[in-house]
Write a protein that holds these residues in place. Sequence first.
Motif, PDB file in Angstrom:
ATOM      1  N   ILE A 193     -14.781  -1.487   9.943  1.00  0.00           N
ATOM      2  CA  ILE A 193     -14.468  -0.289   9.160  1.00  0.00           C
ATOM      3  C   ILE A 193     -13.202  -0.538   8.346  1.00  0.00           C
ATOM      4  N   GLY A 194     -12.199  -1.094   9.007  1.00  0.00           N
ATOM      5  CA  GLY A 194     -10.981  -1.432   8.275  1.00  0.00           C
ATOM      6  C   GLY A 194     -11.220  -2.513   7.248  1.00  0.00           C
TER       7      GLY A 194
ATOM      8  N   LEU B 276     -11.621  -4.735   1.598  1.00  0.00           N
ATOM      9  CA  LEU B 276     -12.382  -5.412   0.551  1.00  0.00           C
ATOM     10  C   LEU B 276     -12.415  -4.592  -0.733  1.00  0.00           C
ATOM     11  N   VAL B 277     -12.490  -3.278  -0.609  1.00  0.00           N
ATOM     12  CA  VAL B 277     -12.575  -2.417  -1.783  1.00  0.00           C
ATOM     13  C   VAL B 277     -11.225  -2.301  -2.494  1.00  0.00           C
ATOM     14  N   CYS B 278     -10.153  -2.234  -1.724  1.00  0.00           N
ATOM     15  CA  CYS B 278      -8.845  -1.877  -2.291  1.00  0.00           C
ATOM     16  C   CYS B 278      -7.914  -3.060  -2.553  1.00  0.00           C
ATOM     17  N   SER B 279      -8.140  -4.199  -1.931  1.00  0.00           N
ATOM     18  CA  SER B 279      -7.143  -5.264  -1.951  1.00  0.00           C
ATOM     19  C   SER B 279      -6.807  -5.740  -3.361  1.00  0.00           C
ATOM     20  N   ALA B 280      -7.818  -5.967  -4.195  1.00  0.00           N
ATOM     21  CA  ALA B 280      -7.550  -6.513  -5.526  1.00  0.00           C
ATOM     22  C   ALA B 280      -6.652  -5.583  -6.337  1.00  0.00           C
TER      23      ALA B 280
ATOM     24  N   ASP C 192      -6.705  -0.510   8.487  1.00  0.00           N
ATOM     25  CA  ASP C 192      -7.331  -1.795   8.807  1.00  0.00           C
ATOM     26  C   ASP C 192      -6.590  -2.477   9.957  1.00  0.00           C
ATOM     27  N   ALA C 193      -5.255  -2.472   9.901  1.00  0.00           N
ATOM     28  CA  ALA C 193      -4.469  -3.093  10.967  1.00  0.00           C
ATOM     29  C   ALA C 193      -4.694  -2.378  12.302  1.00  0.00           C
TER      30      ALA C 193
ATOM     31  N   THR D 124      -4.426 -11.128  12.947  1.00  0.00           N
ATOM     32  CA  THR D 124      -4.991 -10.609  11.704  1.00  0.00           C
ATOM     33  C   THR D 124      -4.350  -9.276  11.347  1.00  0.00           C
ATOM     34  N   ALA D 125      -4.161  -8.419  12.350  1.00  0.00           N
ATOM     35  CA  ALA D 125      -3.488  -7.135  12.108  1.00  0.00           C
ATOM     36  C   ALA D 125      -2.068  -7.355  11.603  1.00  0.00           C
TER      37      ALA D 125
END
Length: 409
Positions: free
Chosen positions: A22-23, A28-32, A172-173, A84-85
């Motif tokens: 979910i995170g 993926l949608v927001c990172s760029a 996400d974290a 990763t977090a």
Amino acid sequence: MRIVPPAGPARALAVAQLTDSIGLGGYLVCSALYFTRTVGLSATQVGFGLTVGWAVAFVAAVPLGHLADRRGPREVAIMLALCTAAALLLFLFVRSFVPFVLAACVYSSAISGLAAARQALLAGIVAAADRTKVRAALAAAVNGGIAIGAGLGGLALEVDRATAYLTVFGVDAVSLVVSALVLLRVPSVPPTQVVHGEPRLAVLRDRPYALVSLLNMVLQLHIPMITLAIPLWIVERTSAPGWTVSALLVLNTATIVLCQVTVANRVTDLAAAVRFMRYAGATLLVACAVFATSGFGAPTWLAVVILLVAAATQASAEMMQASGAWELSFGLAPEGRHGQYQGFFGSGFTVARMLGPLLVTTVVLGWGTAGWLLLGVVFLLAGVAMGPAARWAERTRATAPEPAMACPS
């Protein structure tokens, strides 16, 4: 096997992957946009930094998988989920290019090692005959989680403020931390004892397994095809409206969530896996040919129909390829060394993610119909070649010694 795994360790593993996916969907949608608009990096810097990160992850995947074998896959998976977090939290404080690249290397390496450790954990808690079926259920959970996270990320895009993007990274974290806590409910798997005289990273000398992994990597080029090449193709070469891009991605995700387990139930041994990989290559050729026809000047409604048919065909091939790949990756890996072997096999996805976008977009957008057909033929040849490669690998397994297992502490 139902979409939801039966109660027990496999279900806990599915919940863990659903939680952090979910995170991941939001990331993926927001990172760029976060890195370009909030951090202030150029698109070229972001692309280069992520490429470097995935290149480092490619190198780190096998050693991290080996660490899971030696120290226990559950314990290493928990550690890497927390790493990763931490990497995601580092992104919140990045304000220049070099720290961004370093954080990207940590993030990519940790998430690649986490995938290998989880695969080794699955192999340790699930009977060999059920691994592909359970892996399919996990894939359905991951795709469902990514879809939910992508929706949350879409809300952040709508707000388009730094606080919204930071919130998504924070979620996400947190999801990764929760995932690590859920893994505590999964039984610990005893680590593998080193056999005297055996190379530490035996998979790097396993040429048959390397060939199978390479062919699977070629087939995995369907991932950048659906996520990057097709959206650009729709916008630049067809009369279909922009919303068609979202419709195809929703169709792909929904199909995998609902049907992946059903397809995987038919892959019960290596022979079936090889057959499904061959089917996948042929089906991807058909999908490429259908996608190519959408650029022949068809009216809007017909272009949309053609694209939907092509996307459905591609999703079918993706499910066949994934099911066959899981059976091959588990069935050809020696027991007790699943961490390093899954790390190596999974690195094909890393390479496809790293180099695939440039390769696929150059071929498809640069050469048009000829590019689509060339890509389809490459898929077909990889699927056909998987048979001899898998049989070669299977013959070498018959004489390979099984590693000893260390007593759990």
